[in-house]
Design an enzyme around this catalytic site. Sequence first.
Site, PDB file in Angstrom:
ATOM      1  N   GLY A   3     -18.355  11.135 -26.142  1.00  0.00           N
ATOM      2  CA  GLY A   3     -19.032  10.806 -24.905  1.00  0.00           C
ATOM      3  C   GLY A   3     -20.095   9.750 -25.159  1.00  0.00           C
ATOM      4  O   GLY A   3     -20.409   9.433 -26.293  1.00  0.00           O
TER       5      GLY A   3
ATOM      6  N   THR B 129     -22.909   2.369 -29.152  1.00  0.00           N
ATOM      7  CA  THR B 129     -24.050   2.525 -30.041  1.00  0.00           C
ATOM      8  C   THR B 129     -23.778   1.850 -31.365  1.00  0.00           C
ATOM      9  O   THR B 129     -22.698   1.323 -31.601  1.00  0.00           O
ATOM     10  CB  THR B 129     -24.428   4.010 -30.255  1.00  0.00           C
ATOM     11  OG1 THR B 129     -25.728   4.057 -30.865  1.00  0.00           O
ATOM     12  CG2 THR B 129     -23.443   4.723 -31.153  1.00  0.00           C
TER      13      THR B 129
ATOM     14  N   HIS C 131     -24.250   2.155 -35.671  1.00  0.00           N
ATOM     15  CA  HIS C 131     -24.587   2.930 -36.865  1.00  0.00           C
ATOM     16  C   HIS C 131     -24.688   1.981 -38.042  1.00  0.00           C
ATOM     17  O   HIS C 131     -24.006   0.948 -38.062  1.00  0.00           O
ATOM     18  CB  HIS C 131     -23.494   3.954 -37.197  1.00  0.00           C
ATOM     19  CG  HIS C 131     -23.220   4.932 -36.095  1.00  0.00           C
ATOM     20  ND1 HIS C 131     -24.145   5.839 -35.652  1.00  0.00           N
ATOM     21  CD2 HIS C 131     -22.119   5.122 -35.334  1.00  0.00           C
ATOM     22  CE1 HIS C 131     -23.615   6.557 -34.680  1.00  0.00           C
ATOM     23  NE2 HIS C 131     -22.392   6.143 -34.456  1.00  0.00           N
TER      24      HIS C 131
ATOM     25  N   ALA D  68     -29.725   8.989 -31.163  1.00  0.00           N
ATOM     26  CA  ALA D  68     -28.696   8.980 -30.128  1.00  0.00           C
ATOM     27  C   ALA D  68     -27.797  10.194 -30.315  1.00  0.00           C
ATOM     28  O   ALA D  68     -27.660  10.709 -31.425  1.00  0.00           O
ATOM     29  CB  ALA D  68     -27.877   7.696 -30.234  1.00  0.00           C
TER      30      ALA D  68
ATOM     31  N   CYS E 264     -26.545  -7.124 -21.069  1.00  0.00           N
ATOM     32  CA  CYS E 264     -26.989  -8.444 -20.608  1.00  0.00           C
ATOM     33  C   CYS E 264     -28.218  -8.438 -19.715  1.00  0.00           C
ATOM     34  O   CYS E 264     -28.231  -7.821 -18.673  1.00  0.00           O
ATOM     35  CB  CYS E 264     -25.888  -9.093 -19.797  1.00  0.00           C
ATOM     36  SG  CYS E 264     -24.415  -9.330 -20.732  1.00  0.00           S
TER      37      CYS E 264
END
Lengths: 210, 472
Positions: A69, A73, A75, A135, A167
């Site tokens: 979900g 992101t 890492h 996160a 953006c």
Amino acid sequence: MGTVPYGEALELQAELVAQRRRGEIPDTLLLLEHPHVITLGSSSDPQHVLLDEAERERRGIELFQAGRGGDVTYHGPGQLVAYPILDLKPDRKDLHRYLRDLERVLIDVAAEYGIEAVRSEAGTGVWTALGKLAAIGIRVSSGWITSHGIALNVRSDLSYFETIVPCGIPDRDVSSLERELEEDAPELAEVSQRFVEHFARVFGHETIVG
Amino acid sequence: MSRIDVPMPQMGESIAEGTVSQWLKQVGDAVARDEPILEISTDKVDAEIPAPASGTLVEITVAEGETVEVGTVVAYIDTDAGAVAAPPEASPVPEPEPEPEPEPEPQESDPVEVAAAPAPPPQTAPPPPEAASTAPSGGVETAEDRLRTRSTPVVRKIAEEHGVDIESVPGTGHAGRVTKHDILEFIESGGAAAEQVAAAKPAAPATAAPAKPVAASAPSDLWERFYREVHHPEFPVRGADTVEPMDKIRRLTAEHMVLAKRIAPHVHSFIEIDFSAIDRVRSASKERWKAQGARVSYTAFVAWAVSRVLREFPTINSTISGNNVIYRGNVNLGMAVDLDPGLIVPVVHDADHLGLVGIGNKIVDLATRARDRKLMPAEIQGASFSITNPGVLGTMVGLPVIPKGTSAILGTGAIEKRVVVVTDPNNGTDSMAIRKRALFSLGYDHRIVDGADAARFLSRLKEMLEDFPEDA
């Protein structure tokens, strides 16, 4: 587990989820670091990756559809990634509660370092006054088996997060233990240890760390 | 035949709906009990939903991307078609039995309280102030206790070794945290000794506690609720309406706009600018610019003048941050570009170091790449002031919203020929003349920018634009 490429971690999780479902292994917590990688959640728009492919490859950043979900992101080295492979049956079958529990662990770990971190109604994760510290994005496979999990910025190079800022919208800032504590920032291994302690306490059982 | 429902499952007490993200099986496919047939997503969670029984998937009622309430039937399975007749209960998946009684987790309703709440219950009575600060060794410490010490484990260890009360050490880290450097310096400077003497006196040193920078972190729950959370009220849908989810950019824009207006008290001031001087510079330089391939729009003139004037008005190139004002050391101009739909604000960094042609070319380059979505992250960050041009579509003036983290934004209205009264400088006679003019609006954060500051800024800008230097 040290540094594990994202693709390998996906395969390992899939295997452990299957084993956990069959009851062959107990609840398991994977702790690791990834090399630079951008991952997309199910609700991500690939346009939110701001690097074109050539630039991304030049900078050695992989891109994956993660099957968890949440949104896009990043890492990378210096970030503590924890993937709990838990069976939420029979008494923990509430995904919000599971998310809140993960947040609680992160808040308590931050508090170890005198950092006040909080959750936000606006989204899952843990924030400090400086920005998003950790996160969360999880997956629940058939039979209430969890995978994916949390990413806590310890000594991450936060400039990599700029590659995924949507953006034109000054998104919330990102923080890390290093940004909060500067030269007093702890090593990843120490944070891992404290994460395990708080995880075991919040989730209330012995945990096998892989 | 026995046709059984596949409902959107209850995935948690507070989860009211779910979005079908993917169908793993299609109509007509045979499915086995417990085999995943679809994926749903709620919040930050993706979940696989297994078939409640074996059979054939005969109907899908909720398409991918749709969001429905818990309990809504998303598909039907015909169990006769399958090999095994499954129990006919229409079971929510996964697992039919109802949720157990809500667990006693009172913090659940109050996120802020949870943030600071201790997990293990012992040590209910708050310890006396002196004790709290010196991190009781080995005792059960709560998150709250640790926060009060504003320190890392390393610092707490040093403090303990030297018998120092961390609360009396001035912290220079973020949120008043005591760094390793702070405590070593404190001990070095003899503070530890003084501290030990003070601690020996019973109640007196309690007064040492107030006026600590830690107070800066106290209003964080207010910050959380007021400055971060945006809830858009919902409205009934009527028959002829269509409903679409906002995409990510629209959601973030909506949130940013609400927060920007919630935080900064907006005030707007206006001034009318005459473009005659700018037109003279344009005509004089036209050939030269053409030869250079330079593209210098009216916006470039405005950006050039703004960047120079901003250097004279530091408060307009600043932002309030907590109880401080950050005066920006660079003049970085955010230039709003219409993407239709959507908006992007690329930034001309250090605009005050660029000449007129440099700014003009930079604006064209950024706007082009913005429309092609080829901007680098750094190119949309760090604006210290913004310019938006509602006039480009013909509107006379706008009341722009001030982007978070800045204190002002300039809106430029349409440039139109107007009849104005001009006075002959030689004989003082008034007459009517036709001039190109435009209304400019300055939106400013009234916490930091006073009305008179805004007026002075606009007057200075007008002066510069109406007497535009030939050598910009």
